[in-house]
Design a protein around this motif. Sequence first.
Motif, PDB file in Angstrom:
ATOM      1  N   LEU A  91       0.647  -1.217  -0.463  1.00 47.41           N
ATOM      2  CA  LEU A  91       0.285   0.092  -0.054  1.00 47.41           C
ATOM      3  C   LEU A  91       1.304   0.963  -0.200  1.00 47.41           C
ATOM      4  O   LEU A  91       0.549   2.122  -0.293  1.00 47.41           O
ATOM      5  N   SER A  92       1.923   1.035   0.776  1.00 45.86           N
ATOM      6  CA  SER A  92       2.580   2.361   0.929  1.00 45.86           C
ATOM      7  C   SER A  92       4.709   2.007   1.724  1.00 45.86           C
ATOM      8  O   SER A  92       3.745   1.289   2.693  1.00 45.86           O
ATOM      9  N   ALA A  93       5.081   2.312   1.185  1.00 44.09           N
ATOM     10  CA  ALA A  93       6.867   1.512   1.707  1.00 44.09           C
ATOM     11  C   ALA A  93       7.675   3.282   1.280  1.00 44.09           C
ATOM     12  O   ALA A  93       8.261   3.742   0.228  1.00 44.09           O
ATOM     13  N   LYS A  94       7.553   3.083   2.845  1.00 44.19           N
ATOM     14  CA  LYS A  94       7.987   4.612   3.255  1.00 44.19           C
ATOM     15  C   LYS A  94       8.219   5.923   2.394  1.00 44.19           C
ATOM     16  O   LYS A  94       8.380   6.390   2.291  1.00 44.19           O
ATOM     17  N   ASN A  95       6.699   6.424   3.012  1.00 45.19           N
ATOM     18  CA  ASN A  95       6.952   7.681   2.434  1.00 45.19           C
ATOM     19  C   ASN A  95       6.467   8.705   3.782  1.00 45.19           C
ATOM     20  O   ASN A  95       5.889   8.418   4.074  1.00 45.19           O
ATOM     21  N   GLY A  96       6.434  10.047   2.899  1.00 50.28           N
ATOM     22  CA  GLY A  96       5.747  11.095   3.865  1.00 50.28           C
ATOM     23  C   GLY A  96       6.772  11.417   4.579  1.00 50.28           C
ATOM     24  O   GLY A  96       6.731  12.658   6.220  1.00 50.28           O
ATOM     25  N   GLY A  97       8.194  10.750   4.533  1.00 45.15           N
ATOM     26  CA  GLY A  97       9.456  11.940   5.092  1.00 45.15           C
ATOM     27  C   GLY A  97       9.500  11.959   6.815  1.00 45.15           C
ATOM     28  O   GLY A  97       8.506  10.371   7.793  1.00 45.15           O
ATOM     29  N   SER A  98      10.160  12.785   7.714  1.00 46.97           N
ATOM     30  CA  SER A  98       9.872  12.526   8.971  1.00 46.97           C
ATOM     31  C   SER A  98       8.484  13.259   9.476  1.00 46.97           C
ATOM     32  O   SER A  98       8.194  13.783  10.529  1.00 46.97           O
ATOM     33  N   GLY A  99       7.340  13.296   8.321  1.00 43.56           N
ATOM     34  CA  GLY A  99       5.727  13.479   8.950  1.00 43.56           C
ATOM     35  C   GLY A  99       4.846  12.639   9.849  1.00 43.56           C
ATOM     36  O   GLY A  99       6.116  11.515  10.221  1.00 43.56           O
ATOM     37  N   GLN A 100       4.242  13.179  10.255  1.00 43.41           N
ATOM     38  CA  GLN A 100       3.391  11.455  11.169  1.00 43.41           C
ATOM     39  C   GLN A 100       2.458  11.440  10.653  1.00 43.41           C
ATOM     40  O   GLN A 100       1.463  12.050  10.509  1.00 43.41           O
ATOM     41  N   ASN A 101       1.991  10.309  10.933  1.00 45.43           N
ATOM     42  CA  ASN A 101       0.858   9.680  10.941  1.00 45.43           C
ATOM     43  C   ASN A 101       0.334   8.914   9.606  1.00 45.43           C
ATOM     44  O   ASN A 101       0.713   9.752   8.797  1.00 45.43           O
ATOM     45  N   TYR A 102      -0.983   7.972   9.510  1.00 44.73           N
ATOM     46  CA  TYR A 102      -1.749   8.465   8.508  1.00 44.73           C
ATOM     47  C   TYR A 102      -3.562   8.947   9.319  1.00 44.73           C
ATOM     48  O   TYR A 102      -3.677   7.848  10.041  1.00 44.73           O
ATOM     49  N   THR A 103      -3.703   9.771   8.668  1.00 48.03           N
ATOM     50  CA  THR A 103      -5.124  10.050   9.300  1.00 48.03           C
ATOM     51  C   THR A 103      -6.048   9.851   8.707  1.00 48.03           C
ATOM     52  O   THR A 103      -6.750  10.640   7.337  1.00 48.03           O
ATOM     53  N   GLY A 104      -7.260   9.130   8.530  1.00 49.76           N
ATOM     54  CA  GLY A 104      -8.422   8.929   7.391  1.00 49.76           C
ATOM     55  C   GLY A 104      -7.732   8.243   6.129  1.00 49.76           C
ATOM     56  O   GLY A 104      -8.544   9.220   4.864  1.00 49.76           O
ATOM     57  N   THR A 105      -7.143   7.814   5.672  1.00 47.35           N
ATOM     58  CA  THR A 105      -6.461   7.479   4.574  1.00 47.35           C
ATOM     59  C   THR A 105      -7.362   6.504   4.255  1.00 47.35           C
ATOM     60  O   THR A 105      -7.038   5.780   4.501  1.00 47.35           O
ATOM     61  N   VAL A 106      -7.324   6.746   2.878  1.00 44.61           N
ATOM     62  CA  VAL A 106      -7.760   6.066   1.810  1.00 44.61           C
ATOM     63  C   VAL A 106      -7.055   4.919   0.963  1.00 44.61           C
ATOM     64  O   VAL A 106      -6.767   5.860   0.335  1.00 44.61           O
TER      65      VAL A 106
END
Length: 195
Positions: free
Chosen positions: A105-120
């Motif tokens: 679904l997702s591999a090593k994305n988002g950098g130093s960001g936080q959380n998956y919130t209501g991700t579809v």
Amino acid sequence: MNRTLLGPLLLATAAAACSEVGPTAPTLDDPLGSVSTPGPQLALVSFPGDGAGTVLPHQGTTEVTVTVAESATIVDLNLSVSLTHTWVEDLTLSLRSPTGTIVVLSAKNGGSGQNYTGTVFDDEATASITTGAAPFTGPFQPQEALSAFDGEDHQGTWALIIYDDTPGDGGSLVSWSLEIENDAPEGDRDGDGVP
């Protein structure tokens, strides 16, 4: 003789002379009375996954499951997830079907960001998860297509696999669920054998 009025006049006369009973009755918009054949009726069902509140290790694999008791063929599948994590680039999220098919679904994305919130995760979304930013709220195309599950029977145990490859940051799973469009019969919309 005015030929421009002949066509509409004949159509209006033909429409008035025909019976208006049934789906094939001609109209001025559809003078031949074409018949449309409905396609198969599809069911859309949601299966909440287990594991809410599960702590994600600072480095390691977390696997949570949902068991679908009903048998039906998958036409389309989406996955929703919410989780907390203090550095989401550490994470790889995958889904495994009861037959063993695995989609990343997702591999090593988002950098130093936080959380998956209501991700579809939805193949039909307009944005890819690889171009999104944490907390990835809303619909995103997964890194690998969920259409890999199309045609499989959804009966059995599904697993959401969350892998954290780096120590030092952690989080927890808030919730997740599968939304599956299937070919269950009209009288049994959720495929559980009960109308």
